[in-house]
Design a protein around this motif. Structure first.
Motif, short mmCIF file in Angstrom:
data_model
loop_
_atom_site.label_atom_id
_atom_site.label_comp_id
_atom_site.label_asym_id
_atom_site.label_seq_id
_atom_site.Cartn_x
_atom_site.Cartn_y
_atom_site.Cartn_z
N PHE A 75 50.28 49.90 44.03
CA PHE A 75 51.08 48.99 44.83
C PHE A 75 50.08 48.16 45.64
CE2 PHE A 75 53.97 48.05 48.45
CZ PHE A 75 54.98 47.44 47.72
N ILE A 76 50.04 46.87 45.37
CA ILE A 76 49.05 46.00 46.01
C ILE A 76 49.73 45.19 47.09
CG2 ILE A 76 47.37 44.16 45.64
CD1 ILE A 76 47.27 45.21 42.70
N LEU A 77 49.26 45.39 48.31
CA LEU A 77 49.81 44.73 49.48
C LEU A 77 48.84 43.64 49.90
CD1 LEU A 77 52.26 45.32 51.39
CD2 LEU A 77 50.63 46.49 52.86
N ARG A 78 49.33 42.40 49.95
CA ARG A 78 48.50 41.27 50.38
C ARG A 78 49.00 40.83 51.75
NH1 ARG A 78 48.27 35.94 50.84
NH2 ARG A 78 50.33 35.50 50.03
N LEU A 79 48.09 40.85 52.70
CA LEU A 79 48.41 40.48 54.07
C LEU A 79 47.79 39.13 54.39
CD1 LEU A 79 47.38 43.86 55.60
CD2 LEU A 79 49.73 43.07 55.46
N ASP A 104 42.23 31.27 54.01
CA ASP A 104 43.19 31.02 52.94
C ASP A 104 43.09 32.09 51.86
OD1 ASP A 104 44.20 28.80 54.20
OD2 ASP A 104 42.81 27.44 53.21
N GLU A 105 42.00 32.84 51.85
CA GLU A 105 41.88 33.94 50.91
C GLU A 105 42.74 35.08 51.40
OE1 GLU A 105 37.94 34.96 49.67
OE2 GLU A 105 37.26 32.91 49.98
N GLU A 106 42.94 36.07 50.55
CA GLU A 106 43.88 37.13 50.89
C GLU A 106 43.19 38.45 51.20
OE1 GLU A 106 46.12 36.38 47.40
OE2 GLU A 106 45.11 37.96 46.31
N ILE A 107 43.85 39.23 52.02
CA ILE A 107 43.42 40.59 52.35
C ILE A 107 44.31 41.50 51.51
CG2 ILE A 107 43.19 42.33 54.15
CD1 ILE A 107 43.31 39.90 56.15
N LYS A 108 43.70 42.32 50.66
CA LYS A 108 44.48 43.19 49.80
C LYS A 108 44.23 44.65 50.14
CE LYS A 108 44.80 40.33 45.68
NZ LYS A 108 44.45 40.25 44.25
N VAL A 109 45.30 45.41 50.14
CA VAL A 109 45.22 46.85 50.34
C VAL A 109 45.96 47.48 49.16
CG1 VAL A 109 45.77 48.76 51.88
CG2 VAL A 109 45.31 46.51 52.84
N ARG A 110 45.34 48.47 48.54
CA ARG A 110 45.96 49.13 47.38
C ARG A 110 46.47 50.51 47.79
NH1 ARG A 110 44.60 46.94 42.33
NH2 ARG A 110 43.18 45.18 42.54
N PHE A 111 47.68 50.81 47.34
CA PHE A 111 48.29 52.11 47.59
C PHE A 111 48.68 52.73 46.25
CE2 PHE A 111 49.29 49.61 51.38
CZ PHE A 111 48.89 50.48 52.39
N PRO A 112 48.19 53.93 45.92
CA PRO A 112 48.65 54.59 44.70
C PRO A 112 50.09 55.09 44.90
CG PRO A 112 47.04 55.96 45.86
CD PRO A 112 47.17 54.68 46.63
N LEU A 113 50.99 54.61 44.07
CA LEU A 113 52.41 54.93 44.24
C LEU A 113 52.67 56.43 44.23
CD1 LEU A 113 54.13 52.15 42.12
CD2 LEU A 113 54.34 52.50 44.58
#
Length: 145
Positions: A75-79, A104-113
């Motif tokens: 699950f990729i969360l872009r803030l 303008d670039e994105e901050i991504k956080v990955r969560f293993p479902l």
């Protein structure tokens, strides 16, 4: 097990994964609104992709926008944080990433479902999820203020 049974198992597995990201996104929304006091401006869950935006008059972050999508079991969360203090935010992110950063670039956080949602769609490791999100938001707020 016949071919038809295997196909049914695949369909069930896919349906559960599709629902797991809904559970996780709803949990993230609850943490932001109930635990951190952010006010929801918009909240949309659609298929494999979700979007939300929040404001908090008590925060130096003017607006927080979130986009999330499921890719496989991740699950990729872009803030994206809009702040009145963009330069401080850029310096903060450059210090963490060690590269020149454009907001303008994105901050991504990955969560293993599977780590956060069971196959019966129950949330697990909620305290850890809450702690990670709270720490991320508070650190962003601290750095931009």
């Amino acid at each position: 097990m016949g071919i038809f049974d295997g196909l049914l198992d695949f369909i069930r597995s896919y349906a559960v994964k599709a629902q797991k990201d809904d559970v996780l996104f709803a949990a993230i929304h609850r943490i932001l609104t109930e635990e951190l006091g952010w006010q929801s401006k918009s909240f949309t869950m659609k298929g494999d992709e979700h979007e939300a935006s929040y404001t908090n008059p008590q925060s130096p972050i003017h607006e927080l926008e979130i986009e999330a999508k499921r890719i496989g079991n991740q699950f990729i969360l872009r803030l994206e944080a809009e702040t009145l203090h963009r330069e401080k935010m850029e310096d903060f992110l450059e210090g963490i990433l060690g590269i020149e950063f454009d907001l303008d670039e994105e901050i991504k956080v990955r969560f293993p479902l599977d780590y956060y949602v069971t196959d019966t769609l129950d949330l697990k490791n909620e305290n850890e999820l809450e702690e990670k999100l709270i720490n991320l938001i508070r650190e962003l707020e601290k750095r931009v203020s």
